[in-house]
Design an enzyme around this catalytic site. Structure first.
Site, PDB file in Angstrom:
ATOM      1  CB  ALA A  65      11.548   8.430   1.344  1.00  0.00           C
ATOM      2  N   GLY A 109       7.181  11.042  -0.429  1.00  0.00           N
ATOM      3  CA  GLY A 109       7.961  11.175  -1.663  1.00  0.00           C
ATOM      4  C   GLY A 109       7.186  10.733  -2.900  1.00  0.00           C
ATOM      5  CD  GLU A 112       8.064  15.345  -0.979  1.00  0.00           C
ATOM      6  OE1 GLU A 112       8.491  14.200  -0.698  1.00  0.00           O
ATOM      7  OE2 GLU A 112       8.477  16.372  -0.416  1.00  0.00           O
ATOM      8  CD  GLU A 132       6.621  13.666   3.886  1.00  0.00           C
ATOM      9  OE1 GLU A 132       5.482  14.102   4.167  1.00  0.00           O
ATOM     10  OE2 GLU A 132       7.024  13.519   2.709  1.00  0.00           O
TER      11      GLU A 132
HETATM   12  N1  COA Z   1       9.136   2.767   3.451  1.00  0.00           N
HETATM   13  C1  COA Z   1       9.495   1.481   3.669  1.00  0.00           C
HETATM   14  N2  COA Z   1       8.613   0.473   3.730  1.00  0.00           N
HETATM   15  C2  COA Z   1       7.312   0.766   3.556  1.00  0.00           C
HETATM   16  C3  COA Z   1       6.861   2.075   3.331  1.00  0.00           C
HETATM   17  C4  COA Z   1       7.841   3.100   3.272  1.00  0.00           C
HETATM   18  N3  COA Z   1       7.511   4.379   3.024  1.00  0.00           N
HETATM   19  N4  COA Z   1       5.517   2.069   3.209  1.00  0.00           N
HETATM   20  C5  COA Z   1       5.137   0.768   3.356  1.00  0.00           C
HETATM   21  N5  COA Z   1       6.223  -0.006   3.561  1.00  0.00           N
HETATM   22  C6  COA Z   1       6.252  -1.476   3.761  1.00  0.00           C
HETATM   23  C7  COA Z   1       5.767  -1.875   5.131  1.00  0.00           C
HETATM   24  O1  COA Z   1       6.800  -1.748   6.080  1.00  0.00           O
HETATM   25  C8  COA Z   1       5.364  -3.302   4.873  1.00  0.00           C
HETATM   26  O2  COA Z   1       6.533  -4.091   4.800  1.00  0.00           O
HETATM   27  P1  COA Z   1       6.600  -5.551   5.552  1.00  0.00           P
HETATM   28  O3  COA Z   1       5.497  -6.346   4.910  1.00  0.00           O
HETATM   29  O4  COA Z   1       7.954  -6.043   5.253  1.00  0.00           O
HETATM   30  O5  COA Z   1       6.324  -5.280   6.995  1.00  0.00           O
HETATM   31  C9  COA Z   1       4.789  -3.247   3.478  1.00  0.00           C
HETATM   32  O6  COA Z   1       5.345  -2.084   2.866  1.00  0.00           O
HETATM   33  C10 COA Z   1       3.279  -3.126   3.428  1.00  0.00           C
HETATM   34  O7  COA Z   1       2.913  -2.011   4.220  1.00  0.00           O
HETATM   35  P2  COA Z   1       1.828  -2.075   5.403  1.00  0.00           P
HETATM   36  O8  COA Z   1       2.104  -0.941   6.334  1.00  0.00           O
HETATM   37  O9  COA Z   1       1.787  -3.444   5.996  1.00  0.00           O
HETATM   38  O10 COA Z   1       0.479  -1.826   4.582  1.00  0.00           O
HETATM   39  P3  COA Z   1      -0.881  -1.202   5.121  1.00  0.00           P
HETATM   40  O11 COA Z   1      -1.869  -1.367   4.038  1.00  0.00           O
HETATM   41  O12 COA Z   1      -1.194  -1.731   6.475  1.00  0.00           O
HETATM   42  O13 COA Z   1      -0.561   0.383   5.313  1.00  0.00           O
HETATM   43  C11 COA Z   1       0.297   2.536   4.627  1.00  0.00           C
HETATM   44  C12 COA Z   1      -0.304   1.170   4.198  1.00  0.00           C
HETATM   45  C13 COA Z   1       0.686   3.281   3.359  1.00  0.00           C
HETATM   46  C14 COA Z   1      -0.742   3.326   5.426  1.00  0.00           C
HETATM   47  C15 COA Z   1       1.542   2.281   5.522  1.00  0.00           C
HETATM   48  O14 COA Z   1       2.379   1.340   4.890  1.00  0.00           O
HETATM   49  C16 COA Z   1       2.344   3.518   5.789  1.00  0.00           C
HETATM   50  O15 COA Z   1       1.957   4.337   6.600  1.00  0.00           O
HETATM   51  N6  COA Z   1       3.515   3.685   5.113  1.00  0.00           N
HETATM   52  C17 COA Z   1       4.417   4.781   5.328  1.00  0.00           C
HETATM   53  C18 COA Z   1       3.927   6.046   4.645  1.00  0.00           C
HETATM   54  C19 COA Z   1       4.861   7.206   4.941  1.00  0.00           C
HETATM   55  O16 COA Z   1       5.023   7.615   6.071  1.00  0.00           O
HETATM   56  N7  COA Z   1       5.492   7.740   3.891  1.00  0.00           N
HETATM   57  C20 COA Z   1       6.369   8.860   3.991  1.00  0.00           C
HETATM   58  C21 COA Z   1       7.774   8.419   4.149  1.00  0.00           C
HETATM   59  S1  COA Z   1       8.906   9.782   4.368  1.00  0.00           S
END
Ligand code: COA
Length: 258
Positions: A65, A109, A112, A132
């Site tokens: 999400a 999500g 999911e 999460e």
């Molecule tokens: N919601 C909103 N933005 C997200 C996102 C999410 N679930 N997942 C990634 N992004 C955004 C980041 O904020 C970043 O944006 P920015 O460039 O404007 O700062 C961009 O996508 C790239 O992500 P980044 O974190 O820089 O990439 P990475 O390769 O270093 O890490 C992940 C990848 C997937 C490990 C990391 O993005 C992450 O942990 N995301 C969240 C996953 C999560 O918790 N999902 C469940 C949500 S309920």
């Protein structure tokens, strides 16, 4: 309709690509609304027999999400955002087969959404998880219910309580991914599978999916009884008459979807 979900038709297969690559295809409200719009159009489009869902770019299927939408939100606002129809349930109940083509991060999500699909085909580079817990949350798109049904309570607990990511090979081993392919073969192999499914009788695909979905809800004896009713219902279709005649006549069947 905005451009957060793109549709391309490849023969009888519609490919829906979630297109927010700079945000790793995070599921914003707009993405969910656009996805529902595309699915509504595909539902009544007789030229389409199966749907493939994927994410734009090389890195991510869906990274969950959109976390930025959670900031400062009240419980009532969140409840409104989670109103029906919910994309996860719409996919699970969709009358045509839906295949997740998992090209990278498949988190929260995103995982999911993949679990709401009928099949999960993954790249070797895919990473799965329900992170999460690291946000002070629990899965809210059906993860606490669909994950244990797919992989068993223990593996679901491990993923949900640790928030750890697992690779595609491990996802296949525990039953979360159904097929795994080399990254550069993913699209061709997934489309081959989807085209094969889409070549079957649409009405029979619908009944087959309904019967298998019922197994997630019903006690065994009720499920077997329901299957018998659906099996007999197939005898009312033109496609069943055609399928049997074609077999006996040693020729390919020509489906009409009736
Ligand atoms: N919601 C909103 N933005 C997200 C996102 C999410 N679930 N997942 C990634 N992004 C955004 C980041 O904020 C970043 O944006 P920015 O460039 O404007 O700062 C961009 O996508 C790239 O992500 P980044 O974190 O820089 O990439 P990475 O390769 O270093 O890490 C992940 C990848 C997937 C490990 C990391 O993005 C992450 O942990 N995301 C969240 C996953 C999560 O918790 N999902 C469940 C949500 S309920």
């Amino acid at each position: 309709m905005a451009d957060t979900v793109l549709r391309e038709d490849e023969g009888r297969v519609a490919v829906l690509t979630i297109h927010r690559p700079d945000k790793l295809n995070a599921l914003s409200q707009q993405v969910r609304d656009d996805m529902l719009g595309h699915l509504a159009a595909i539902e009544t489009d007789d030229s389409i027999g199966a749907v493939v869902i994927t994410g734009a770019g090389e890195k991510s299927f869906v990274a969950g999400a959109d976390i930025s939408e959670f900031d400062g939100r009240s419980p009532m606002d969140q409840r409104h955002a989670m109103r029906s129809p919910r994309i996860f349930d719409v996919m699970a109940e969709f009358p045509k087969p839906v295949i997740a083509m998992i090209n990278g991060f498949c988190l929260g999500g995103g995982c999911e959404m993949a679990m709401s699909c009928d099949l999960r085909v993954a790249s070797e580079k895919a990473r799965f998880g329900q992170p999460e817990i690291n946000l002070g949350l629990i899965p809210g798109g059906g993860g606490t219910q669909r994950l244990p049904r797919l992989v068993g309570t223990g593996q679901a607990m491990r993923l949900i309580l640790t928030g750890d990511m697992i690779g595609a090979a491990e996802a296949k081993e525990i039953g979360l991914a159904d097929r795994v392919f080399a990254h550069d073969e993913l699209r061709a192999k997934t489309l081959e599978l989807a085209a094969k499914i889409a070549s079957k009788s649409p009405i029979t695909l619908k009944v087959a999916k309904q019967a298998v979905r019922a197994s997630e809800q019903l006690p065994l004896a009720d499920g077997i009884s329901y299957e018998r009713d659906l099996f007999c219902l197939c005898f009312s279709t033109e496609d069943m008459a055609e399928g049997v005649k074609a077999f006996l006549g040693k020729r390919p069947a020509e489906w009409k979807g009736r």
